[in-house]
Design a protein around this motif. Structure first.
Motif, mmCIF file in Angstrom:
data_model
loop_
_atom_site.group_PDB
_atom_site.id
_atom_site.type_symbol
_atom_site.label_atom_id
_atom_site.label_comp_id
_atom_site.label_asym_id
_atom_site.label_seq_id
_atom_site.Cartn_x
_atom_site.Cartn_y
_atom_site.Cartn_z
ATOM 1 N N GLY A 151 0.874 -1.255 -0.040
ATOM 2 C CA GLY A 151 0.078 0.080 0.019
ATOM 3 C C GLY A 151 0.814 1.225 0.028
ATOM 4 O O GLY A 151 0.563 2.139 -0.930
ATOM 5 N N LEU A 152 1.952 1.210 0.864
ATOM 6 C CA LEU A 152 2.681 2.526 0.786
ATOM 7 C C LEU A 152 3.548 2.462 -0.427
ATOM 8 O O LEU A 152 4.054 3.855 -0.681
ATOM 9 N N MET A 153 3.855 1.433 -1.127
ATOM 10 C CA MET A 153 4.536 1.764 -2.271
ATOM 11 C C MET A 153 3.990 2.305 -3.292
ATOM 12 O O MET A 153 4.366 3.326 -4.174
ATOM 13 N N VAL A 154 2.558 2.114 -3.542
ATOM 14 C CA VAL A 154 1.654 2.683 -4.331
ATOM 15 C C VAL A 154 1.547 4.243 -3.929
ATOM 16 O O VAL A 154 1.787 5.000 -4.487
ATOM 17 N N ALA A 155 0.849 4.401 -2.601
ATOM 18 C CA ALA A 155 0.807 5.697 -2.225
ATOM 19 C C ALA A 155 2.003 6.650 -2.117
ATOM 20 O O ALA A 155 1.752 7.901 -2.568
#
Lengths: 339, 370
Positions: A151-155
């Motif tokens: 999730g953090l990778m995308v965000a």
């Protein structure tokens, strides 16, 4: 003391292996022992072999400039891989490292007007903050590491694009010095990598926190029952990892004298994980090998350099790299008894 | 720099063993609209609009008219009342794409198109197909498509034909049927960009050089054509230009830097770089400096695109030649649509005349760079 645990386990695994295959043939068991040795030191053997091959076949390989260049180029993967190793030792994974690098790069042009030092500081803070978010998701809320960091990778990449957008050249003497300068012939970026390596080694080998990281990775339930501050330790591991990713992002930005949030760090998570795994740190947690990780990163770097020096076409290079890396990982699998 | 080169390569090989890995990579494509549609005043934006290169021979095949197009069910709504959909292929974080999207938006506003819908496929073919299908469902009357890929848009093009929505393709040609699936292809001749780069390289090196080529992404027609144009032309015309290395740097500045550093180290005779785009050329420029040699002097650089940074580097004397690839498709695209609506016959390929920047005109023409 992570590095003390590993050999003990290996010995146990190895012994079991030998007994199973031994039978009546003594010579065969001797060869088995040999293979065990190679397995344990696979990454060093591969690295040494590739260096030897290059000494023989690559023009201009044996000189200081080549060594210097390979060390400079390995820095980002090495630093990110060391952080990744810390998280992997807790039985976690951090897929957001590439995005954190981009985030750090995106922040720099926004603050470079106040000087390189402040811009770098804010970039590192942004990275640490991202790590704190990842660590909180994992440690406090109990989200699986792969999901939380995905999730953090995308965000993170989205935020980096929002803050930075298209590639921007950075013309700051401080950043330029960091990226291209050196002291006594050793580039600053390499010095940073050496310091980071020593610090990470010290953390895992000489501190309580390091022992707790490995203990949690080895058995989280037992660690909770033993009263270890599991949440805090996990949080710290993700902050360390993200902070190191931010350091790599800053160094890459300084080197290319451009901030490129769209592309910087793309697929870095996979390079870093590869370096960690071929360096002998198992993805199953509970162990960490700092020297192996360094060797793993160097091996990846040298493979790339070899392919370019011999002008091997991309398609062939990919397959050759696959064979080399899969081979190295296979040798490492042996160490864990291929359960 | 090295990180990305290796990352790219590593993921490809990892995907051999871990099929799911590429899904992560796909997730990183989060670029999108630039969201700045406020420049209402600029007519065609800064810089030169495109000029069409007249074909030297009669075009083969027949032209395409509104009556002969597709299933013969095109309504021909006037542009002033029409909804036009633009499907951009790649994120606008790349200068070329940003300039292309801006040009389409500006021109739509300029000529008073009733409504313009813009989507961005972020480099993914499936997303482009669904983007186009979405826009068809929203009732667009015309489509301008910058294809992600030459092949594979069939489901989207079929749906457009069914609905009687004509498609104009820009900057990359599709392999589908002219006048059945698309009105025309507007774009540059990438092969000719390559031959012109070879001419320029011959000029700046005095005809003797060891050239290293920084290739774009593999399996991309732009890469293949810009390469073939250069290599074949150099072989035929300029025997003094020796191509000593060809390595991919994926159209990216950091990879251009990392690969050039390695090349210069292992092969110090290299004294000229041909990069398939400006970003890789700019990376090479940094690498040449880092190696203690003077870019533009000791090691010549020729690349293709026409970005502001590269043209500025020519002005600074650190870069030699940039062959332009004009991204400002807006005026030509809407002009072509208008001619189509007016019943004129449109030919299959409308090839653009690209400009060129060298030390003689870089300063004066800097404002034309994108």
């Amino acid at each position: 003391m992570a590095d003390h645990r590993a050999p003990v386990r290996e010995h146990a695994d190895g012994a079991a292996d030998v007994t199973a295959a031994d039978g009546a043939d003594g010579r065969r068991s001797w060869r088995r022992f040999d293979i065990q040795w190679i397995r344990r030191n696979g990454v060093y053997v591969a690295l040494a072999a590739l260096i030897m091959v290059n000494i023989v076949i690559t023009p201009n390989f044996v000189n200081v400039a080549t060594l210097r260049l390979q060390l400079i180029q390995v820095v980002p993967v090495l630093i990110v891989a060391l952080g990744m190793a810390v998280v992997i030792a807790t039985k976690g994974i951090d897929l957001s490292v590439g995005a954190v690098m981009a985030l750090a790069a995106a922040v720099i042009p926004l603050y470079i007007g106040y000087g390189a030092a402040l811009a770098i500081l804010v970039a590192l803070l942004a990275g640490a903050l991202s790590g704190a978010v990842a660590g909180s998701l994992v440690a406090r809320i109990g989200v699986q590491p792969i999901v939380a960091t995905l999730g953090l990778m995308v965000a993170g990449r989205g935020l980096a694009n929002l803050l930075g957008g298209e590639i921007k050249s950075i013309r700051d003497p401080g950043m330029r010095a960091l990226g291209t300068g050196s002291v006594l012939g050793v580039p600053y970026v390499v010095l940073v990598a050496i310091v980071v390596t020593v610090l990470v080694w010290f953390l895992v080998a000489r501190t309580t926190l390091g022992r707790q990281i490995v203990a949690i990775g080895g058995n989280a339930r037992a660690s909770v029952l033993a009263g270890l501050p599991v949440g805090r330790v996990l949080l710290t591991a993700y902050v360390v990892c993200a902070l190191l990713a931010a350091v790599a992002g800053v160094l890459l930005t300084a080197r290319s004298q451009a901030s490129d949030p769209t592309r910087l760090g793309l697929l870095m998570e996979l390079s870093a994980i590869t370096a960690v795994v071929i360096g002998g740190t198992p993805l199953t947690g509970g162990q960490i090998r700092v020297a192996g990780t360094v060797a793993g990163a160097l091996l990846l770097q040298l493979i790339t350099a070899t392919m370019i020096a011999h002008d091997i076409p991309d398609s062939v290079a990919q397959m050759a790299q696959a064979v080399i890396v899969v081979g190295a990982v296979y040798l490492q699998l042996g160490r864990r008894g291929r359960r | 720099m090295s990180g990305n080169t290796r990352s790219r390569r590593t993921v490809r090989l990892l995907s051999l063993t871990a099929a799911g890995a590429l899904a992560f990579a796909a997730c990183t494509n989060t670029g999108g609209e630039d969201g700045s549609g406020s420049d209402t005043t600029a007519a065609a934006g800064e810089g030169d609009a495109q000029v069409v290169r007249e074909p030297t021979e009669e075009p083969t095949g027949t032209g395409c008219t509104i009556d002969s197009y597709g299933n013969g069910n095109v309504e021909g709504v006037p542009l002033a009342e029409a909804t036009v959909g633009f499907s951009q292929s790649e994120p606008d974080t790349a200068a070329f794409r940003a300039a292309e999207t801006k040009s389409i938006k500006d021109e739509a506003k300029n000529i008073g198109v009733a409504e313009l819908i813009v989507t961005n496929a972020n480099g993914e073919l499936p997303k482009q197909i669904s983007d186009i299908q979405d826009m068809l469902n929203q009732g667009v009357d015309y489509l301008v498509v910058a294809p992600v890929n030459s092949d594979g848009l069939d489901p989207a093009l079929d749906a457009a034909r069914e609905k009687g929505v004509p498609v104009l393709t820009i900057d990359r040609k599709v392999t589908n049927e002219h006048c059945t699936d698309y009105i025309s292809f507007l774009g540059s001749d990438f092969y000719q960009q390559g031959t012109r780069a070879a001419d320029a390289m011959n000029e700046v090196t005095g005809g003797e050089a060891n050239v290293a080529i920084l290739r774009g992404s593999s399996g991309n027609n732009v890469t293949e054509e810009r390469n073939a144009g250069f290599v074949e032309h150099a072989e035929a015309e300029y025997p003094g230009l020796k191509i000593v290395a060809e390595q991919t740097a994926n159209f990216a500045r950091d990879e251009g830097q990392a690969v050039t550093e390695q090349l210069l180290q292992s092969n110090p005779e290299i004294d000229a770089i041909y990069a398939h785009n400006d970003e890789m050329g700019l990376g090479a420029m940094t690498a040449i400096s880092a190696a203690g040699r003077a870019p533009g002097q000791d090691v010549k650089i020729v690349s293709i695109d026409g970005t502001r940074n590269a043209v500025q580097a020519i002005v600074d004397g650190r870069y030699n030649v940039v062959i332009e690839s004009n991204p400002r498709f807006g005026p030509l695209a809407f002009q072509t649509l208008q001619r189509f609506i007016d019943g004129e016959s449109i030919r299959e390929d409308i090839v653009i005349e690209d400009g060129m920047y060298d030390s003689s005109n870089a300063e004066a023409d800097l404002s034309k760079a994108f």
